[in-house]
Design a protein around this motif. Sequence first.
Motif, PDB file in Angstrom:
ATOM      1  N   GLY A 248     -14.105 -15.457   4.366  1.00  0.00           N
ATOM      2  CA  GLY A 248     -12.701 -15.813   4.326  1.00  0.00           C
ATOM      3  C   GLY A 248     -11.875 -14.955   3.383  1.00  0.00           C
ATOM      4  O   GLY A 248     -10.814 -15.372   2.928  1.00  0.00           O
ATOM      5  N   ARG A 249     -12.332 -13.733   3.115  1.00  0.00           N
ATOM      6  CA  ARG A 249     -11.648 -12.845   2.174  1.00  0.00           C
ATOM      7  C   ARG A 249     -11.069 -11.637   2.891  1.00  0.00           C
ATOM      8  O   ARG A 249     -11.539 -11.222   3.947  1.00  0.00           O
ATOM      9  N   VAL A 250     -10.041 -11.052   2.270  1.00  0.00           N
ATOM     10  CA  VAL A 250      -9.428  -9.824   2.777  1.00  0.00           C
ATOM     11  C   VAL A 250      -9.508  -8.778   1.667  1.00  0.00           C
ATOM     12  O   VAL A 250      -9.073  -9.025   0.538  1.00  0.00           O
ATOM     13  N   PHE A 251     -10.078  -7.627   1.996  1.00  0.00           N
ATOM     14  CA  PHE A 251     -10.248  -6.552   1.025  1.00  0.00           C
ATOM     15  C   PHE A 251      -9.419  -5.343   1.433  1.00  0.00           C
ATOM     16  O   PHE A 251      -9.521  -4.861   2.561  1.00  0.00           O
ATOM     17  N   GLU A 252      -8.612  -4.868   0.507  1.00  0.00           N
ATOM     18  CA  GLU A 252      -7.929  -3.594   0.693  1.00  0.00           C
ATOM     19  C   GLU A 252      -8.873  -2.499   0.221  1.00  0.00           C
ATOM     20  O   GLU A 252      -9.499  -2.634  -0.841  1.00  0.00           O
ATOM     21  N   VAL A 253      -9.009  -1.436   0.995  1.00  0.00           N
ATOM     22  CA  VAL A 253      -9.935  -0.364   0.619  1.00  0.00           C
ATOM     23  C   VAL A 253      -9.308   0.982   0.947  1.00  0.00           C
ATOM     24  O   VAL A 253      -8.793   1.200   2.038  1.00  0.00           O
ATOM     25  N   GLU A 254      -9.344   1.869  -0.027  1.00  0.00           N
ATOM     26  CA  GLU A 254      -8.741   3.200   0.112  1.00  0.00           C
ATOM     27  C   GLU A 254      -9.423   4.125  -0.876  1.00  0.00           C
ATOM     28  O   GLU A 254      -9.479   3.829  -2.075  1.00  0.00           O
ATOM     29  N   GLY A 255      -9.969   5.239  -0.388  1.00  0.00           N
ATOM     30  CA  GLY A 255     -10.652   6.168  -1.282  1.00  0.00           C
ATOM     31  C   GLY A 255     -11.799   5.478  -1.983  1.00  0.00           C
ATOM     32  O   GLY A 255     -12.684   4.901  -1.364  1.00  0.00           O
ATOM     33  N   GLY A 256     -11.772   5.492  -3.308  1.00  0.00           N
ATOM     34  CA  GLY A 256     -12.799   4.807  -4.091  1.00  0.00           C
ATOM     35  C   GLY A 256     -12.360   3.452  -4.598  1.00  0.00           C
ATOM     36  O   GLY A 256     -13.038   2.861  -5.446  1.00  0.00           O
ATOM     37  N   ARG A 257     -11.244   2.945  -4.095  1.00  0.00           N
ATOM     38  CA  ARG A 257     -10.663   1.696  -4.603  1.00  0.00           C
ATOM     39  C   ARG A 257     -10.926   0.544  -3.637  1.00  0.00           C
ATOM     40  O   ARG A 257     -10.700   0.651  -2.443  1.00  0.00           O
ATOM     41  N   ILE A 258     -11.399  -0.583  -4.193  1.00  0.00           N
ATOM     42  CA  ILE A 258     -11.546  -1.827  -3.442  1.00  0.00           C
ATOM     43  C   ILE A 258     -10.746  -2.898  -4.173  1.00  0.00           C
ATOM     44  O   ILE A 258     -10.880  -3.064  -5.383  1.00  0.00           O
TER      45      ILE A 258
END
Length: 302
Positions: A248-258
């Motif tokens: 039930g989670r939403v993760f933003e992910v870009e490059g090395g960032r979570i």
Amino acid sequence: MICKDRVVVITGAGRGLGRAHALEFARQGARVVVNDLGVARDGTGGASAGPAEEVVAEIGRLGGQAVASPHDIATDEGAAALVATAIEAFGRLDVLVNNAGFLRDRMLVNLAEDEWDAVMRVHLKGHFLPLKHAGRHWRAESKAGRPVDARVVNTSSGAGLLGSVGQGNYSAAKAGIVGLTLVAAAELGRYGVTVNAIAPAARTRMTEEVFAQTMAAPAEGAFDAMAPENVSPLVVWLGSPESRDVTGRVFEVEGGRICVMDAFRHGPSVDRGARWDPAEIGAAVGDLLARAPAPEPVYGAG
């Protein structure tokens, strides 16, 4: 090899993020169903098995196992056939990654009805139907007494979380995917299924024009923060047994960032214990907004 012997279905896996996910799952020991229609960036043009078959061949060269799926996952029959392909080819299904999509960008006042419908169909309906049929399979397995340790990873977007100018159809569909993720996590947990979503940022066919206008290419040898391969490790982990307590989670992910997104929550409130007079609402709302954090800006709002 955190996904050794798991069977993974990935939609839209012929190019971009889906291809990167498929290859990383294979490197981590999974057997992969590569689903892709092979159409153009905006969803037009005739279907082609080429992109999916090319990814299957790449996985084979890595020493992995994969099969191609040409099914239209925005139809009930196609979504059912996709799930059946995994079971027929590999005897089971452990992970569904909903990734397929395309763009029909327009400002709202210029957005045609068919452009709205097409984006809703591939993104939102194209998430719902595979999820429905995979969920039915896992429910049947659970009720038959066979242990289920399954995963669903849906693909939302920053546009669905914050909005994006010129992408009313896409933003609405991606926001709908978040709502669908929350409901599915609540409903399917009893059967041993976790459901999460990612909001990725990467350079793909859908975004290459934007990135070309706003970002310089990385210097030779430098870390390419916009490479789609940067997103896949999180997706693979969410598909692995290690993530069984995350749902039930939403993760933003870009490059090395979570980043785990902190979505709608109950904020400041006021209750006068009786019906409000409209003339009193302005002061009450002003006080609530003063105590609440300001919303983050819509992408492209300037």
